[in-house]
Design an enzyme around this catalytic site. Structure first.
Site, PDB file in Angstrom:
ATOM      1  CG  HIS A  88      -2.550   4.619   7.627  1.00 62.61           C
ATOM      2  ND1 HIS A  88      -2.418   4.090   8.881  1.00 62.61           N
ATOM      3  CD2 HIS A  88      -3.509   3.908   7.006  1.00 62.61           C
ATOM      4  CE1 HIS A  88      -3.261   3.088   8.996  1.00 62.61           C
ATOM      5  NE2 HIS A  88      -3.946   2.954   7.883  1.00 62.61           N
TER       6      HIS A  88
ATOM      7  NE  ARG B 176       0.165   0.526   1.784  1.00 67.01           N
ATOM      8  CZ  ARG B 176      -0.544  -0.195   2.659  1.00 67.01           C
ATOM      9  NH1 ARG B 176      -0.466   0.062   3.954  1.00 67.01           N
ATOM     10  NH2 ARG B 176      -1.323  -1.165   2.236  1.00 67.01           N
TER      11      ARG B 176
ATOM     12  CD  GLU C  20      -5.438   6.164   9.099  1.00 66.98           C
ATOM     13  OE1 GLU C  20      -5.707   5.164   9.793  1.00 66.98           O
ATOM     14  OE2 GLU C  20      -5.677   6.234   7.858  1.00 66.98           O
TER      15      GLU C  20
ATOM     16  NE  ARG D 256       0.615  -3.615   9.533  1.00 65.05           N
ATOM     17  CZ  ARG D 256      -0.427  -3.410   8.727  1.00 65.05           C
ATOM     18  NH1 ARG D 256      -1.075  -2.255   8.743  1.00 65.05           N
ATOM     19  NH2 ARG D 256      -0.783  -4.339   7.871  1.00 65.05           N
TER      20      ARG D 256
ATOM     21  CG  ASP E  82     -11.356   0.732   9.548  1.00 63.60           C
ATOM     22  OD1 ASP E  82     -11.016  -0.247   8.876  1.00 63.60           O
ATOM     23  OD2 ASP E  82     -11.087   1.909   9.242  1.00 63.60           O
TER      24      ASP E  82
ATOM     25  CD  GLN F  21      -6.202  -1.752   2.195  1.00 61.20           C
ATOM     26  OE1 GLN F  21      -7.201  -1.919   1.482  1.00 61.20           O
ATOM     27  NE2 GLN F  21      -6.241  -1.430   3.473  1.00 61.20           N
TER      28      GLN F  21
END
Ligand code: TA6
Length: 319
Positions: free
Chosen positions: A172, A90, A276, A67, A217, A85
């Site tokens: 991201h 990642r 991002e 994170r 978002d 997701q």
């Protein structure tokens, strides 16, 4: 310029990049993820959840994603597809790429990594992924003399049959900020965007720079090559330069969403913002043998209106 492979507190492999003036960066092989970028004064410019830092062993367990830092969302952004997701890149362990092909610049001549920079090349190859394609993702992370951080990512379709594949992708990036209430984003004014909080309904951004007073978002479409993150309190502006990524995502979970995330501190939304570079609206399609390339370059510059130093507007105009 040095590049060294070491273990972190959880025993995970990471590469540490150093430049002579004191700036540093760290890249974890897990996720091919930049997890630290510090300026010559040792100030951290990227956000990494303290929940993670406090108890690496407790929180940081693959296949959970790290994170913070710069997760690579590939081959799927968010839930835009059938995969997990943000895709699987990642939460895979990338390898050090010992023989990367040169990155051809626009004139077609190769640009190998120069000794003026500290660089690491990573590679993620297809394996038993839930994705029926053969691919190679190469990423070069470069810490430049003076502290700018550059990331070039290349995706190649290595299918041996004649199957093309399509993907969406994002870097991201979690930036560390003093207080989100004091931050504004420049360069995305008047753009069309998809609001992820409203089923991706489309709107047009107001004419002024973006500020924060709640959860955000948004996916900005056709975003410019330069975006500035102005942190008044820190008198600092981060300039994000991007190539090959037409879109840009801006995210802050705010308080409620922050409380709902197990790997994120309740108040940590105050000290981070994600900006991002992304390919979301129009996925990239590659035929076998074809390659796509994207790049972001981050630079931190002192900024303060009162001192007449950097005016973000001028920066965005390249002045
Ligand atoms: O990039 C913004 C976003 O897609 C948000 O919708 C939010 O989900 C965020 O990414 C974090 O996603 P994650 O899967 O890392 O919790």
């Amino acid at each position: 310029m040095t590049t060294s492979l070491v273990k972190d507190a959880a025993g995970m492999d990471k590469v540490v990049l150093r430049e002579p003036l004191g700036a540093t960066a760290q890249v974890h092989l897990y996720g091919g993820q930049v997890t630290s970028w510090k300026n010559e004064r040792g100030e951290e410019l990227l956000f990494l959840s303290c929940k993670l830092l406090r108890s690496v062993q407790a929180i940081f367990k693959p296949p959970k994603a790290i994170r913070g830092g710069i997760p690579v969302c590939f081959p799927q952004f968010s839930n835009l597809g059938t995969l997990e997701q943000h895709g699987f890149a990642r939460n895979r362990v990338w390898a050090i790429d010992t023989d990367p092909p040169p990155i051809l610049n626009s004139s077609g001549s190769g640009s190998c990594s120069s000794n003026k920079n500290s660089t690491v090349d990573l590679i993620l190859k297809s394996s038993e992924d839930a994705w029926p394609h053969s691919f190679e993702v190469r990423m070069r992370v470069t810490l430049k003399r003076g502290g700018d951080l550059a990331q070039t990512i290349r995706v190649r379709n290595t299918n041996t049959d004649n199957k093309s594949f399509s993907f969406t992708i994002a870097l991201h990036t979690y930036f560390s900020v003093s207080d989100i209430n004091e931050v504004r984003i420049e360069g995305l004014e008047t753009l069309e965007y998809m609001d992820n909080l409203q089923q991706r309904k489309r709107f047009t951004e107001q004419g002024d720079s973006i500020t924060f007073d709640g959860e955000v978002d948004k996916v900005y479409l056709g975003a410019p090559t330069k975006i500035a993150i102005v942190d008044h309190e820190k008198k600092r502006t981060i300039v994000v330069k991007k190539e090959g990524f037409p879109d840009a995502v801006v995210w802050n979970p705010w308080d409620k969403r922050a409380k709902a995330m197990s790997d994120f501190g309740d108040d940590e939304y105050l000290h981070m913002v994600c900006v991002e570079p992304a390919v979301i609206e129009t996925p990239i399609t590659l035929k076998p043998g074809e390659e796509w390339r994207g790049r972001q370059e981050l630079s931190a510059v002192p900024s303060s209106y009162c001192s007449g130093q950097l005016d973000p507007g001028k920066v965005l105009q390249g002045k």
